[in-house]
Design a protein around this motif. Structure first.
Motif, mmCIF file in Angstrom:
data_model
loop_
_atom_site.group_PDB
_atom_site.id
_atom_site.type_symbol
_atom_site.label_atom_id
_atom_site.label_comp_id
_atom_site.label_asym_id
_atom_site.label_seq_id
_atom_site.Cartn_x
_atom_site.Cartn_y
_atom_site.Cartn_z
ATOM 1 N N VAL A 28 0.991 -1.418 -0.276
ATOM 2 C CA VAL A 28 -0.195 -0.417 0.088
ATOM 3 C C VAL A 28 1.246 1.536 -0.084
ATOM 4 N N GLY A 29 2.146 1.553 0.867
ATOM 5 C CA GLY A 29 2.357 2.202 0.886
ATOM 6 C C GLY A 29 3.341 2.389 -0.195
ATOM 7 N N GLN A 30 3.779 1.525 -1.041
ATOM 8 C CA GLN A 30 4.843 1.810 -2.492
ATOM 9 C C GLN A 30 3.355 2.127 -3.687
ATOM 10 N N GLN A 31 2.020 1.810 -3.702
ATOM 11 C CA GLN A 31 1.127 2.223 -4.333
ATOM 12 C C GLN A 31 0.565 3.729 -4.216
ATOM 13 N N VAL A 32 0.657 4.673 -2.557
ATOM 14 C CA VAL A 32 0.706 5.768 -2.244
ATOM 15 C C VAL A 32 1.426 6.582 -2.990
ATOM 16 N N LEU A 33 2.525 6.710 -2.843
ATOM 17 C CA LEU A 33 3.794 6.462 -3.611
ATOM 18 C C LEU A 33 3.961 7.348 -4.732
ATOM 19 N N ALA A 34 3.676 6.095 -5.741
ATOM 20 C CA ALA A 34 3.878 5.913 -7.097
ATOM 21 C C ALA A 34 2.391 6.763 -7.163
ATOM 22 N N TYR A 35 0.731 6.432 -7.157
ATOM 23 C CA TYR A 35 -0.296 6.831 -8.120
ATOM 24 C C TYR A 35 -0.662 7.925 -6.506
ATOM 25 N N GLY A 36 -0.253 8.140 -5.672
ATOM 26 C CA GLY A 36 -0.962 8.793 -4.865
ATOM 27 C C GLY A 36 -2.116 8.140 -3.852
ATOM 28 N N ARG A 37 -2.815 7.098 -4.199
ATOM 29 C CA ARG A 37 -3.254 6.412 -3.391
ATOM 30 C C ARG A 37 -2.992 4.899 -3.211
ATOM 31 N N GLY A 38 -4.217 4.114 -2.982
ATOM 32 C CA GLY A 38 -4.036 2.707 -2.670
ATOM 33 C C GLY A 38 -5.012 2.952 -3.915
ATOM 34 N N LEU A 39 -4.402 1.677 -4.403
ATOM 35 C CA LEU A 39 -5.241 0.878 -5.619
ATOM 36 C C LEU A 39 -6.136 0.198 -4.998
ATOM 37 N N PRO A 40 -7.230 -0.420 -5.897
ATOM 38 C CA PRO A 40 -8.012 -1.760 -5.731
ATOM 39 C C PRO A 40 -7.509 -2.449 -6.426
ATOM 40 N N PRO A 41 -7.506 -4.089 -6.126
ATOM 41 C CA PRO A 41 -7.106 -4.558 -6.833
ATOM 42 C C PRO A 41 -7.833 -4.945 -8.512
ATOM 43 N N ALA A 42 -9.072 -4.381 -8.349
ATOM 44 C CA ALA A 42 -9.670 -4.952 -9.801
ATOM 45 C C ALA A 42 -8.780 -3.441 -10.689
ATOM 46 N N GLU A 43 -7.960 -2.506 -9.795
ATOM 47 C CA GLU A 43 -8.052 -1.994 -11.204
ATOM 48 C C GLU A 43 -6.510 -1.979 -11.701
ATOM 49 N N MET A 44 -5.500 -2.857 -10.187
ATOM 50 C CA MET A 44 -4.688 -3.248 -10.424
ATOM 51 C C MET A 44 -4.227 -3.999 -11.329
ATOM 52 N N MET A 45 -5.167 -4.632 -11.617
ATOM 53 C CA MET A 45 -5.393 -6.225 -12.425
ATOM 54 C C MET A 45 -5.748 -5.554 -14.313
ATOM 55 N N LEU A 46 -6.538 -4.365 -14.457
ATOM 56 C CA LEU A 46 -6.734 -3.668 -15.467
ATOM 57 C C LEU A 46 -5.096 -3.218 -15.847
ATOM 58 N N ARG A 47 -4.751 -2.179 -15.292
ATOM 59 C CA ARG A 47 -2.727 -1.860 -15.292
ATOM 60 C C ARG A 47 -2.418 -2.939 -15.536
ATOM 61 N N ILE A 48 -2.025 -3.825 -15.337
ATOM 62 C CA ILE A 48 -1.480 -4.407 -15.374
ATOM 63 C C ILE A 48 -2.348 -5.590 -17.057
ATOM 64 N N ASP A 49 -3.054 -5.749 -17.263
ATOM 65 C CA ASP A 49 -3.865 -5.894 -18.617
ATOM 66 C C ASP A 49 -3.162 -4.684 -19.537
ATOM 67 N N ALA A 50 -3.250 -3.519 -19.306
ATOM 68 C CA ALA A 50 -3.433 -3.104 -20.181
ATOM 69 C C ALA A 50 -1.287 -2.831 -20.183
ATOM 70 N N VAL A 51 -0.506 -3.434 -20.151
ATOM 71 C CA VAL A 51 0.209 -3.494 -20.757
ATOM 72 C C VAL A 51 0.998 -4.100 -21.352
ATOM 73 N N ASP A 52 1.220 -3.870 -23.247
ATOM 74 C CA ASP A 52 1.991 -5.066 -23.722
ATOM 75 C C ASP A 52 3.522 -5.371 -23.708
ATOM 76 N N ALA A 53 4.284 -5.793 -25.032
ATOM 77 C CA ALA A 53 5.431 -6.093 -25.635
ATOM 78 C C ALA A 53 6.070 -4.911 -25.708
ATOM 79 N N GLU A 54 5.355 -3.758 -26.447
ATOM 80 C CA GLU A 54 5.824 -2.584 -27.019
ATOM 81 C C GLU A 54 5.745 -1.700 -26.004
ATOM 82 N N GLU A 55 4.984 -1.250 -25.335
ATOM 83 C CA GLU A 55 4.984 -0.803 -24.593
ATOM 84 C C GLU A 55 6.624 -0.896 -22.980
#
Length: 87
Positions: A28-55
């Motif tokens: 949670v501390g890492q999320q707050v430092l990176a995003y300014g808030r804690g991320l719900p697991p569903a949002e984290m899954m969406l962010r992971i799914d958005a990553v592709d090889a080109e990114e």
């Protein structure tokens, strides 16, 4: 293929968790430092799914591409050009 495998492993580690409250607080501390808030697991899954090889390639090039060269040598160095001539 490697990016998809890494995404699966990351999502599995998020679902399984580490089991300790200290690790959960650190996450949670890492999320707050990176995003300014804690991320719900569903949002984290969406962010992971958005990553592709080109990114991954784009970010790796941005942060890992160094215009300077590196040189490592082992053994007798006679015949090895001077470093400044390689630049």
């Amino acid at each position: 293929e490697e990016v998809e495998r890494a995404k699966r492993e990351l999502k599995a580690s998020l679902v399984n968790g580490s089991g300790s409250s200290m690790a959960a607080c650190a996450e949670v501390g890492q999320q707050v430092l990176a995003y300014g808030r804690g991320l719900p697991p569903a949002e984290m899954m969406l962010r992971i799914d958005a990553v592709d090889a080109e990114e991954v390639k784009r970010v790796a090039y941005k942060y890992c591409n160094d215009q300077e060269i590196s040189l490592s040598a082992l053994g007798p160095l006679h015949g090895l050009p001077a470093f400044y001539t390689l630049r």
